[in-house]
Design an enzyme around this catalytic site. Structure first.
Site, PDB file in Angstrom:
ATOM      1  N   GLY A  77      -8.603  21.370  19.285  1.00  0.00           N
ATOM      2  CA  GLY A  77      -8.236  22.722  18.870  1.00  0.00           C
ATOM      3  C   GLY A  77      -8.910  23.757  19.743  1.00  0.00           C
ATOM      4  CD  GLN A 134      -2.856   1.212   2.393  1.00  0.00           C
ATOM      5  OE1 GLN A 134      -3.475   2.226   2.692  1.00  0.00           O
ATOM      6  NE2 GLN A 134      -3.015   0.085   3.065  1.00  0.00           N
TER       7      GLN A 134
END
Length: 415
Positions: free
Chosen positions: A247, A17
């Site tokens: 945040g 991948q």
């Protein structure tokens, strides 16, 4: 219309991948990606997680669009000569072998430089230089070693890995940027160089806000936007924060109508400060807009659990899409929890080429993720993945081999 990477030839030695993610992205931008595979077997993902017997798996097809496949026995002396010719003709060699594998094949950096001093050699490795650089790494190992797992999940549970493949595909994206940057620098210097993307480094780059929080925690002993505040305890390391936004704008995942039977009947809701009064009006708590315990972001922090519980009482009366429609009228940031089935069936994603239907000669039609990066002057056309060795003769002819030479190499088992 020309493509951004027209004229760039990539020698693709990648598998699984992380590497194929990188080379597929370069192919979407117009690079000629020549995928080198083992005769009779090829990339291991061709047969992994098959849903149709004896047909290339979705795991392979969705990571190898727009490429050409050739089969070479690199242990065969004549096959090795073919590979040397490819190195001379290509701009970039991309590999995600185990550490030292390319050297053991006889293609050290010094040997590659002898063959093609303009060659860029780009590698995905699990770790950079250090005590673990020889360790084999897979997706979830990278997430754990890069700091993602320790900061994901709920505080009363174990570390959790993400469904997003930030270790494999995330590192592939980092490597693609490194390759394009090295190609640009080569236009100035005329020289190739080595490009390394370590999976641990890539995951950490995507977790940089948690390293930010570690330093804040070291300094203050607490972090007010985390759900552990004000009643929970903080240890020495950044804790798992559940669904907190991490945040300056607190957020949480809330139940919507139908959650009892639909595991994805949820919405992510952010209590953004500029629209706080609108949030209060929507949920029927107008008094909170002026209440000193709720009116300011700082005042709200100790009450976040109660605030989200009240908002959830409102969202539970609406489907996630009804809630989205109402909240967006007031610019209240939110997002539905979309299942993979809902994403696959979303018309707007089909229209933008983010979800693409591809026709394959043995598999038939299937859905795949298209190019996530849109360039106005380099549109992406997603073409199917190659069959094993499908382009061997074609590439060999381009390298200058005659039909007789190609036949002789095939008889010798070199290709």
């Amino acid at each position: 219309m020309s493509k951004a990477l027209d004229g760039v030839r990539i020698l693709d030695f990648t598998h699984v991948q992380s590497g194929p993610t990188c080379t597929q992205l370069l192919a979407w931008f117009g690079a000629d990606v020549i995928k080198v595979e083992r005769a009779g077997a090829g990339d291991i993902t061709r047969e992994q997680l098959r849903d149709i017997p004896d047909v290339d798996s979705l795991y392979f097809t969705m990571l190898n669009h727009n490429k050409r496949s050739i089969t070479i026995d690199t242990k065969n002396p004549e096959g090795k000569q073919v590979l040397e010719t490819l190195i001379q003709k290509c701009d970039v060699l991309v590999e995600n072998f185990a550490p030292g594998a390319l050297d053991r094949m006889g293609f050290t950096w010094e040997r590659i430089q002898e063959l093609n001093p303009r060659m860029i050699v780009a590698s995905v490795k699990g770790f950079g230089p250090g005590p673990y650089e020889d360790c084999k790494v897979y997706e979830n190992v990278a997430q754990c070693a890069g700091g993602a797992a320790s900061t994901t999940g709920f505080d009363d549970g174990p570390p959790v890995v993400s469904g997003a493949q930030i270790g494999d595909s995330g590192t592939g994206l980092h490597l693609a940027l490194g390759i394009v940057t090295a190609l640009y620098q080569r236009t100035q210097t005329g020289r190739g160089q080595k490009v390394l993307a370590a999976m641990q480094d890539g995951v950490l780059n995507l977790c940089r806000v948690k390293l930010r929080d570690q330093q804040r925690l070291d300094r203050t002993g607490t972090m007010k936007e985390y759900p552990q505040y004000p009643n929970g305890k903080f240890g020495e390391a950044v804790p798992r924060a559940g669904n907190a936004s991490g945040g300056g704008q607190p957020g949480w995942i809330l139940k919507c109508k139908g959650w009892e039977t639909d595991p994805n009947a949820y919405i992510y809701f952010i209590t953004q400060a500029p629209v706080w009064a609108k949030i209060c009006n929507v949920i029927g708590k107008e008094e909170w807009a002026t209440d000193p315990d709720y009116a300011t972001p700082a005042a709200r922090l100790p009450h976040l659990k109660d605030i989200f519980a009240e908002i959830e009482r409102w969202t539970m009366t609406k489907t996630k899409f009804e809630a989205m429609q109402i909240l967006n009228k007031y610019d209240i940031p939110c997002g539905p929890i979309l299942s993979m089935k809902e994403i696959a069936e979303e018309p707007s994603l089909r229209k933008t080429g983010t979800i693409v239907e591809v026709d394959h000669p043995t598999r038939g039609k299937y859905l795949t993720v298209g190019n996530p990066i849109k360039l106005s002057d380099s549109p992406t056309e997603v073409t199917r993945s190659p069959l094993l060795g499908e382009h061997t003769d074609e590439v060999m002819t381009e390298l200058g081999y005659s039909p007789e030479q190609i036949s002789a190499l095939r008889t010798a088992g070199a290709i």
